[in-house]
Structure formats: C-alpha cells, structure tokens
Write an enzyme that holds these catalytic residues in place. Structure first.
Site: not given
Length: 1151
Positions: A48, A87, A614, A652, A656, A689, A692
């Site tokens: 999610p 999520d 988590w 993750q 996750w 990387k 913004k």
RNA sequence: UGGGAUAUAGCUCAACGGUGAGAGCAGGUGCCUUAUACGCAUCAGGUUACAGGUUCAAGCCCUGUUAUCCCAACCA
C-alpha cells in the site's frame, strides 16, 4: 472490404489515450480477471502506498514491474486478482495535518481534541487519491482501485487485532523496556524514521574522557596485592555515574602496562600504577619512544611518561573481573561492576574496553541483560540527574545532563552558582563560563585520580527534529513482539523465497534476520491502530481483544459491573459483515481509550500506545480479506495465500518485506510470498537522488503525457535490471520511442500499406505451410520462435529487462532491418501468389507475436498493434485473435519445430558476408547501386559452402553482385591462418600452454598442412609431444592474393571490382530508377500509380537507358518512357546522375 | 561505523574462466531506401576504479583499497 488501419504519424501519447478509452468502455481489466475464473490463481499482493503523498516517477517504475508480471501471468492463463491498498496511518500523516492546521503535538488535546485531530488525519490521508487514480490509469497499471483495502477501516483493524491477539495468546507479545531515542525536551520517544529526517544528525563537539576503573582485587591478574585499573573511553561522561559494567572483546588481546599516573592525586605523583587496555591501542596512549624512558628518571609533571608492558591477556581471561564502582552515587539493582564480553567491542578507537551504562545505550542494555548485569538510571525523563547525583562540589543533583537543554537564563544562573562553589573550594581559580555536566564529571574524576585522559571529540549525534535538542537514549516502556523467539524459523523459511536479486535475500534481508531484535510495536501517537490490550492499574489483570464481538461482550460486562456507562458498540450486530454494520463505530483513539473493561473486580484501562504502522502493512494479506471473520478459507486452505509475487523498492527490505515475513511466520508458520522483486531507486540522469528540494524530480504526469506510458515504461524496464538503480534520462525515452516503437510502427505501416493494396487479410485457417515458405520466411519465424522461448524464460525468471532487450533486438535487427528490408519486393511486385501470401502471413505472425510478447511491458501499444492486426477480421472466432484485446489472449508457446539453429547461423553468415562486401565497396569507393560481377569465397569445408548456397540470393541482392564463386586450393592460392582452441588445448597441455602457443606461431604452416592431410599434428615442447587434433585448431582462410579481400572471424570474402561496360550501364540505369522514384515520391504519387516518363537525351546516358529499358520501366511502374531532345525546366526535374552526367526528367501520372 | 550493492568507451548497458572486451546513443566520414535519416559501412573513443593473489589463461574467482548509492546506525 475491411482494411488494415493506416496512420500518418506515430503518436504514442494519443495511442495510450485511445487504448485507455477502449479498456474503459470494454471493461478489459475486469475481463482479464473474470475470463480467468476457475483457472489457477496467481496471487499478487499490492504494497500500500500512502495517498497523502504525490505519486512520483519511482512509483511508475515500481508499479510497472508489478504490472508486467501480473499481465504476463494473466496471458499464461492464471487468474490474477489485484486489490489496491492504502496505507493511511503514521507519522507523515500526522505531520502533514499539523502543518496544515498550524499546530504542534503539544496542542493536541488542548487546541484541538484528539477526536477532531483524527478526523483531520482521516481526511488528509486521502487527499491525493485522485492523483493516484489518475496516474494509475495513465501509466496503464491494472489494479482494482474500486475496492481497495484501507488500513484505517474497522474491518482492517479488526483483523490486525485478531493477529495481535493471536500473538498474545502464543505469548509472543510482552511489555518491556528498551533503550530508545528519546527527546527530553519534547517528552517523547522518537522512531528511527524521525531520527532519519534530514538534518537530524549533526556534528557536535563533546568532552570525552578515558576513565580508570580500579580493579577490586588484581591478584588473579597480576601478583598478589597489586593495584590496577581498567581504562575505558566514553563520549558521554554523564553516563558514568550509571556505569554498571565494562565490556571487552572475547578474542581481543589486552596488556597490563606499568606507568605513572598522568593525573595523580596529590602525594602519589611518583607511585607507579598498572593500567589495562587493548594491545592494539597501546600506541595511542603510550608513544613507543616513551618505552625507552627509565622509571627512575621520571619527575612529576614530565610530559613523556615511561611505561612497560608487564603482562597480556585475552579478553575472555578478563571476563568476570570485579572492579570498584567509579562514581558511587547509587547502588544498582542486581549484579554489577564486572567485566563482561561484548560482541560489539572493537579496537578501532577508545581503549578496547567499553564502559557499559545499560540505561543509555542499546548495545549496553542488551549485553548487560545477557550477562545478568543490573542497571542504574540516574537521569529522569526531563533529562536531569536524579537528586542523589550530588557531591556539592562538582555535581549538584537535578541538573540537565546536556548543556543544550538549558536556556540562556538557566545557564547564566547555573554559572554564577557553580563559579562560587568551585572557586570557594579552590577547584578552579577563576571560572569563566558555564561548565557542562560532562566537563565537571571529568574534573571530578581528575580530582579523584580516576582520569587517564580527556579531550574534545567531534562526532555526529542525533537531534530531535522538533526541538532541535540532542536526543538521549533512554529506557522506555514498550510493547514488543518476541520475533527473536521465531528467528530460526524465519531464517529457514526465508531460504524458500525466491529473491530477485538473490543477494538481497541472503545479504541485506538474511543478515537482518540473523541479527534480529524483538520488534518494538509501541508508538506514542494519535493516528494509528490502538494496541488492543487493557490492563488493571496494578497490572495483575489483563485482557487482549481479538475481535469487535469480543470487545462488545467485554463492554457489556463492564456495563453490568458499572465501570462503564455507555456501550459504544451497542449497535454492532455479531456476524453481520456488512459495511453498514462496521461503520457504526470507530476503533481509533479517543474512542478506544474511553473504553474501560472489568476483570475480577478490577478496572482495566487500555495500554495507551498505538502500534507501529509497519504492522498495518505487514498484516495486509489477512486484513485485506477481513480474515478470519470473512474469507477464512482463502487463507486457511492457501487459496489466496501466500503471494506468488510481490515487488517493492529495495528500501522496503526491512520494512514491508520483513513485516510480511515476520507476521506470516509467527501467525501461520508460512512465508507470505514466494517470489519477491526488490527494485532499485530512480535517480536523476546524473545519478543523484531525486528530490523536490533539488528540483530534479521528474513529474510522471508530464512524462507520460509527452512520451506516452509505453515508451516511459519500456525505457525504465529495458535500461536497467529492476534491482539496479535507474539513472532516469528523458532522452532515453525519446530513443526508445524512435527506435523500438517507431520501427515497429513503420513495420506495421508497411504491412498495412501493401496488404490494403493487395486487399489481403490474414486467414488463420488458410496459410501457406511453413515448410513451403522460402528461406527468409523460415528464418524469421525461427528467430521469432526463439524469441518466444527466450522472452518466456525471462519473464519466468522475473528478468523483464532481458525480455525487453530481446524484443528490441528482434524488432530492430531481425524483423525490420533484415526480413522486411530484403522482402520488400515480394510485397509490391506482381499479383497475389503463394510466395507473396507467405510473405504477408510471415510478417503478420511476427507482428502479432511481438504485440503479445511486448504487451506486459507496453500494454497500450501492444494492444493497439493487436487491434490493428485484428481490425479487418471481424470477430475472428476460433482463432488466436478471438479476444478483442491482446491482454485477453493466451500466451503463445514457442514452436520448437520452427526453431532451426542452423538456419539462424546461416542467416547470420549471410549478414556477415553482406556487411563485408559493403565494407570492401566502401574502401574501393564503389556505390552499392553499381552492380558488380563476382564475389569469391574461399571455403575449407563443404558444410559452410552449402550453408552459404542456401542464402546466396539474399546476399547477392543485398550487395548488388551477380554471382558467388566458391574457391578452394584446387583453383586458387589461399593464405591461411592457424588459430588454437584454448579451451580444448588448455585441458590437454596445462602448464605447457604457453610453449605450445609459441611453437604453433612459428610452425603454423606445418601444423595446418599436417592437420589437413593427416588429421593431426605433433607439437614437441619441453621434451613432451602434444598431438593437435582437428578440434584443437581452427584453420581460417584470410587472403586471396590479388583480390580485394575482407576478413571477419572464420569468413573471408573477395570482391571482383572490375567494371565492364554492361555493368557500368546497369549502374547508370539504377541511378535513373532512383531519381525517378525520388520524383515520384516528391510528387506524392501513390505506390500503385502508373506513370509516363520523359528523359532529356544525354550522350553518356542514352545507351544505358535503352539497354535497360524493361528494368527501368518495371521498377518504376512506367508505362511509357521516352527519350526526348528537350525538356523545359518548368515541367521537368533536373537531376545529377553521377559526377559527370546530368539531365532532365519529367513524370506524368497515367490514368 | 557496520551490512548490502555498484564501478567496463563521453553517456546507458552487454560480455559460459578461453584467442584482438562488444552494442546502442552522442561525434566524424561515406552510403542505401517506392516503410522509415530507420539503418548500413567506417573512423575515433578502454590501463575493464586501484593494488595484490589464484590459474596454462582473469573484465569474470580470492584479498585489500578507493569512490558512489541504499539500508542500519550515538559500538564506548
């Protein structure tokens, strides 16, 4: 008569939009699931995303990978359900709400109620769902957004509670305290996520000290009655009063050093002392030149202090040694002041002996607990010493342990206070500034003869992102999942998971499991799933809730016992799984906290914590199904569990991927997923990387609008393996657009153009048998079916980049630039005949298969191409094209009987020979349009000759030469080279390889002769004889003296460059054809239009034209060609035929 | 600081331990084409990050170093 659609330009963005509308109108996604009803399921779990952030290009990347395999498996006939998920809990949402409302955590419960706050969170978290839906559609990601699982839903929470209760029942849930980052200024614990916010780690300058811990009884280590100290370094002297142990490395070597005390108490300046530290670090404290100093020469205050190593020990020998408490302000609970072994001890800095304060370090805590060492916690939650940490001179009790916690006024006040005391007691002559606790502890140690060395030390230290103050590590109460209890099982089951790439499973994930700690489940926050545990104040009674029904019953009991007044779950009907029934209450704070339960006459209150988000996401396999309250069978009989496939970013791994695994192993003794792809990051084109802040983030909406989803997806997949980081460069997408999609578009355009001219429509039931098609057709089909085989294998291996690259090669090199290029004439020459029909059928099959093979990666274009190929067929019942979308078709199987490796090799040879002839032409400056008479190819084996014979016509046409002549030594002199086969010879010769090589270089002629005549050659080397068999050598013709020759690997080609008059004229005729074609094109004539041509006479040209009249006319569809004396430049085009000849040509369309 | 990954042409990537390390893009030059400046040919561009080692043979295997990235992190 239905036609194949023809287009003017390739517009991928438009294709995406058209196909998207088609999918929506025809419910293609729904069909791709429903038409597979009853087939074997292929289980996919969607990780999610949080809808309160905007989708980025990396989401497009991750979702493309997921989409590819779900589509591929659907084509394979599996039913692939894809439930979307959101999520919705956690800190980022809380922060976003606080920012939007302009409040801080302190305001919750004051300026805003918890209830209102959570309502805001619930709203805020879904604020970008529109954007997510939009990008999901536009990128072509097929996932069911209509019925997503949402982690804040009561049903979802109920399943999570069931899982927690299950762990509770198995005694895998406990409350304990651990050392956690804690911000005294904010009065709250911090998660690692919070500590990893940018700017949290800052360099700070701290006072460090090497303290001397006096050994209680050193007899066992030295001689009887000896006095000795352990040396231990710390960057946080304020933890020294809480010291309860010292740690050494088991295998580290330590030495006892006799020396003088560097900071002795008065009167003991000349009494030698013995200190113990790691041998490796001896130099750091005792410069080796001081070793020569004599003890008897030492005077108090000398800079250089003599020393002498008197004994050495392994760390394990020191373990157990008892020492005196360094700063005895309080007595610890339980055992203490012992040397213990710590696996984390190194000799990279410090002394190799680590000061252990179990309350203020995670490692300290762990190693102390393992060794039965007690703790001292002499700092309170405000960050101040307890009152007893007080000596009246250096320390005053109840003061902040970190200077940064004091305000300027407090600091000024403290300064005056300590100045008076320290100066009055003669400890410092004149105090000029506030002394931190650390500095005063060091002074105290020095005063008491317990300091070896002090210095300033700069290191990075975490700060609280809200208060900007340094963090403390502090023991806090938390609920834990006893993951360590099932560590071995987790490791075992992890070995059955197919990790892509493998190293992530064995390395990053495997190591993580090996070093597993218990999972800290507690979070002191507001917006999340409450821990469903109620406890009495004396902690003697406890209830863990595993369902709404159970909670309702407990509330009923509480009502009956009078501890609650009202039942918030009164309306809940047991067993009613309708959404309406689940919407009548809220399990979040503050409602959960308002519930008070009763057991054995005691009031039970909810444990105040929320759970780690988590756990929310790791529970999704069960909670998305509302297991076990609904869909129990899907999990229990493993119908929809575990997942066949999941994919997320490599970040993750411990997120996750871990929580899924941990929850599955602990609750179900199962893996949660069988295959997992962990994809890399999307970086900007310079490898930075995306963020913004830097302004280098790529907007996925813009990108897809500009280039279309297919080119974007294809670029991301083909350019790097999923697990490698992708350097995202827009130009790469443009390249994919041109090269793959442009080429394929043109290839289809070519097919459509001529098929429509010929009114050809594929009839799957009536095709020319492959065996009856010509070499070129059989070749491209052989390549095509090799492609199917390869691409299938790549998809099966979860290596989509290889699949994409294979398809690119086929489309570009095989299909477009060889098959179509060489077949062109077959499509436009003459009327329909079996050969022409075979060409159409072959090209059609290639396009159809490519459309399907590429469709998982480029779902829009694949479907567009398929739709075009299918357009004139109507319903196409009972054919491979019966479905109205490529995504509903069945994946084609490679027809192994069509794969002819010999044929593939032959064609490769033809391409190689062609390229070599073109290379000679270039060198000799002869245009390809100029026909030449002859190629000579020296052949040493018959197989090669017959191979070339089979593709001879293709070569001749491609390079514009009349004939190929095969030559051998019987008719010409051929220069040959000898090449050794190192693979076979390496085994045979071993160490003599180099000598054999040298010998062969000197005697190549003899060896060639011997091998050719006798089938073997003898090489005498180093008193040994090696027999070279034909397999050990390769004999290559490299030159025919007197010819223009090109050479490439085993192939050599010679070209006859002599021009006869006929050839020259034919060349001119071809130039004329080319000029006429160019004019045709300029005039916009149709490829089928017939024309009449007038050419102005020219001495150098007329003969060439009249002698090749038929050729010129048939090539250009000319019905009438006249040579005329004069043409007006107004109606005719001036053309240069070659350097010396120019003329005028005029063209009229014939009706 | 630890764990993991990566390092090959200007850029993006290939290359079962086996003979001169290959593509594409970008650049130079020439050419082909009634599908298409799509391509073909050709030139230039490489100490395969660095240093050792194993091997008859290393871009590939081993050790160490450096750089970049990810993850975990006050190892005193």
């Amino acid at each position: 008569m239905k036609k194949y659609p023809e287009y003017k330009h390739l517009n991928l963005s438009q294709i995406s939009k058209d196909v998207l509308r088609f999918w929506e109108e025809n419910h293609t996604f729904e069909k791709s699931v429903s038409t597979r009803e009853g087939q074997a399921p292929w289980v996919f779990y969607e990780g999610p995303p949080s809808a309160n952030g905007m989708p980025g290009i990396h989401h497009v990347m991750a979702r493309t990978i997921k989409d590819i395999f779900c589509r591929y498996k659907t084509l394979q006939g599996f039913q692939v359900k894809r439930k979307a998920g959101w999520d919705t809990h956690g800190l980022p949402i809380e922060l976003s709400v606080e920012k939007a409302l302009g409040i801080t955590k302190e305001d919750i419960g004051k300026k805003i109620t918890v209830e209102q706050y959570n309502i805001e969170c619930r709203k805020d978290v879904m604020k970008y769902t529109d954007k997510w839906s939009d990008i999901t559609k536009k990128m072509g990601y097929w996932v069911d957004m209509e019925n997503p699982y949402i982690t804040y839903d009561n049903k979802y929470i109920e399943s999570v509670w069931w899982l927690l209760n299950n762990l509770y029942t198995k005694d895998l849930l406990y409350k304990g305290f651990t050392i956690q980052p804690y911000s005294p200024a904010a009065g709250t614990g911090l998660s690692s996520h919070e500590l990893n916010q940018p700017g949290c780690y800052r360099d700070v300058k701290d006072r460090t000290a090497v303290a001397m811990f006096k050994i209680a009884d050193a007899s066992a280590l030295l001689e009887k009655g000896a006095e000795a100290f352990f040396m231990a370094w710390t960057t946080t002297p304020w933890t020294l009063p809480s010291n309860t142990a010292l740690a050494v490395g088991k295998d580290i070597e330590y030495v006892a050093v006799k020396t003088f005390h560097p900071h002795p108490v008065k009167g003991k300046e000349l009494e030698p002392v013995v200190v113990i530290l790691a041998k490796d670090l001896l130099d750091k404290y005792f410069p080796s030149k001081s070793a020569e100093l004599k003890f008897e020469d030492y005077k108090a205050g000398d800079k250089a202090i003599p020393f002498q190593v008197i004994k050495s020990y392994k760390g394990s020998e020191l373990a157990g040694t008892v020492y005196n408490q360094l700063l005895p302000f309080a007595k610890p609970d339980g055992d203490a002041f012992r040397v213990i072994v710590g696996d984390f001890v190194t000799t990279t800095d410090g002394t190799g002996i680590v000061h252990i304060a179990p309350s203020f370090g995670a490692d300290d805590f762990r190693v102390a607990r393992q060794n039965g060492i007690g703790a001292l916690t002499l700092v309170d939650k405000r960050g101040k010493f307890l009152p007893e940490v007080k000596d009246g001179i250096f320390l005053y009790g109840e003061e902040y342990v970190k200077e940064a916690y004091l305000s300027d006024e407090e600091k000024a006040h403290e300064f005056q206070f300590q100045k008076k005391i320290l100066e009055d007691n003669g400890k410092i002559k004149e105090l000029k500034a506030y002394l931190s606790v650390d500095e005063r502890i060091v002074l105290k140690l020095q005063e008491e003869g317990k300091l070896f060395k002090k210095e300033q030390y700069v290191h990075s230290y975490p700060h609280c992102w809200r208060t900007d103050k340094p963090v403390l590590y502090y023991p806090l109460d938390s609920w834990f999942i006893r993951t360590t209890a099932l560590k071995d099982r987790m490791i075992e089951l992890n070995k059955t998971i197919n990790w892509k790439p493998e190293a992530t499973g064995t390395g990053r994930f495997g190591n993580w499991l090996e070093n597993l700690n218990d999972w800290n489940l507690s979070r002191s926050r507001f917006w999340g799933i409450p821990i469903p545990i109620w406890t009495s104040e004396d902690r003697s009674e406890q209830i863990c809730i595993g369902s709404v029904e159970q909670l309702q019953k407990e509330i009923a009991n509480a009502l009956a016992k009078g501890v609650m007044a009202e039942n918030p779950l009164a309306a809940y009907k047991t067993g009613d799984m309708s959404d309406a029934n689940y919407e009548g209450f809220d399990l979040h704070k503050p409602y959960a906290d308002n519930i008070v339960l009763e057991k054995n006459g005691k009031k039970l209150f909810r444990e105040p914590d929320l759970i780690d988000v988590w756990f929310d996401s790791g529970a999704m396999p069960y909670a998305q199904l509302h297991y076990p309250f609904e869909n129990k069978d899907l999990i229990d009989s493993k119908k929809y569990y575990p997942a066949d496939f999941i994919a997320e970013g490599v970040d993750q791994t411990r997120g996750w991927f871990f929580t899924l695994h941990a929850i599955a192993v602990m609750n179900f003794d199962s893996v949660a997923y069988k295959n997992v792809v962990s994809n890399g990051l999307v970086l900007d084109k310079n490898g930075n990387k995306m963020s913004k802040r830097l302004g280098n983030a790529v907007d996925p909406f813009e990108t897809i609008e500009k280039y279309g989803a297919d080119a974007t997806r294809w670029y991301m997949i083909a350019n790097a393996a999923p697990w490698d980081n992708l350097k995202f460069d827009m130009e790469g997408i443009a390249e994919v657009q041109r090269k793959l999609f442009g080429t394929l578009y043109n290839t289809y355009g070519f097919y459509a153009l001529y098929a429509n001219v010929d009114q050809f429509v594929i009839n799957p039931a009536d095709q020319v048998p492959v065996a009856q098609r010509q070499e070129l057709d059989r070749w491209v089909l052989s390549e095509l079916h090799s492609l199917i085989r390869d691409v299938t294998a790549h998809y099966e291996n979860f290596e989509p980049h290889r699949a994409a690259r294979s398809i690119e090669t086929f489309v570009d090199e095989h299909l477009s630039n060889w098959y179509v290029r060489l077949s062109r004439r077959r499509f436009w020459k003459g009327d329909m005949n079996p050969d022409k029909k075979a060409a159409y059928e072959t090209l059609h099959e290639c396009l159809l298969v490519v459309a399907q093979l590429m469709s998982p990666i480029a779902p829009f274009f694949g479907d567009w191409l398929y739709g075009n190929l299918r357009a004139p067929l109507g319903t196409a019942e009972n054919t491979a094209m019966a479905a109205d979308s490529v995504h509903l078709t069945n994946f084609m199987h490679a027809n192994e009987t069509l794969i002819d490796l010999k044929l593939n090799e032959r064609m490769e040879l033809a391409q190689k020979i062609s390229s070599m002839v073109l290379s000679i032409r270039k060198k000799e400056n002869i245009k390809v349009r100029q026909p030449l008479q002859k190629i000579q190819i020296p052949v040493l084996d018959k197989e090669m000759q017959s191979g070339i014979e089979a593709v001879k016509d293709l070569i001749l046409a491609e390079v514009n030469v009349k004939e190929i002549e095969f030559v051998d030594e019987s008719n010409t002199h051929i220069v040959k080279n000898l090449k050794l086969n190192f693979k076979t010879l390496g085994k045979k010769c071993g160490a003599d390889m180099k000598a054999v090589q040298a010998y062969a270089a000197d005697h190549s002629t003899n060896i060639i002769h011997d091998v050719e005549r006798h089938g073997k050659a003898v090489v005498p080397v180093n008193d040994k004889e090696y027999v070279l068999e034909p397999e050990d050598v390769e004999i290559i013709p490299v030159d025919i003296p007197g010819w223009k020759v090109a050479n490439n690997g085993p192939v050599t080609v010679a070209l006859d460059v002599v021009l006869s008059e006929d050839l020259r004229q034919e060349g001119l005729a071809r130039e004329i054809v080319n000029r006429i074609q160019n004019i045709r094109k300029d005039k916009g004539l149709d490829v089928t239009d017939k024309i009449s041509v007038k050419i102005q006479q020219n001495e150098g040209l007329d003969k060439a034209i009249t002698n090749n009249l038929n050729y010129i006319c048939s090539e250009t569809l000319t019905g009438d060609l006249q040579l005329v004396q004069n043409l007006s430049t107004a109606s005719a085009n001036a053309v240069e035929v070659d350097d010396t000849i120019s003329t005028l040509i005029s063209i009229e369309k014939l009706n």
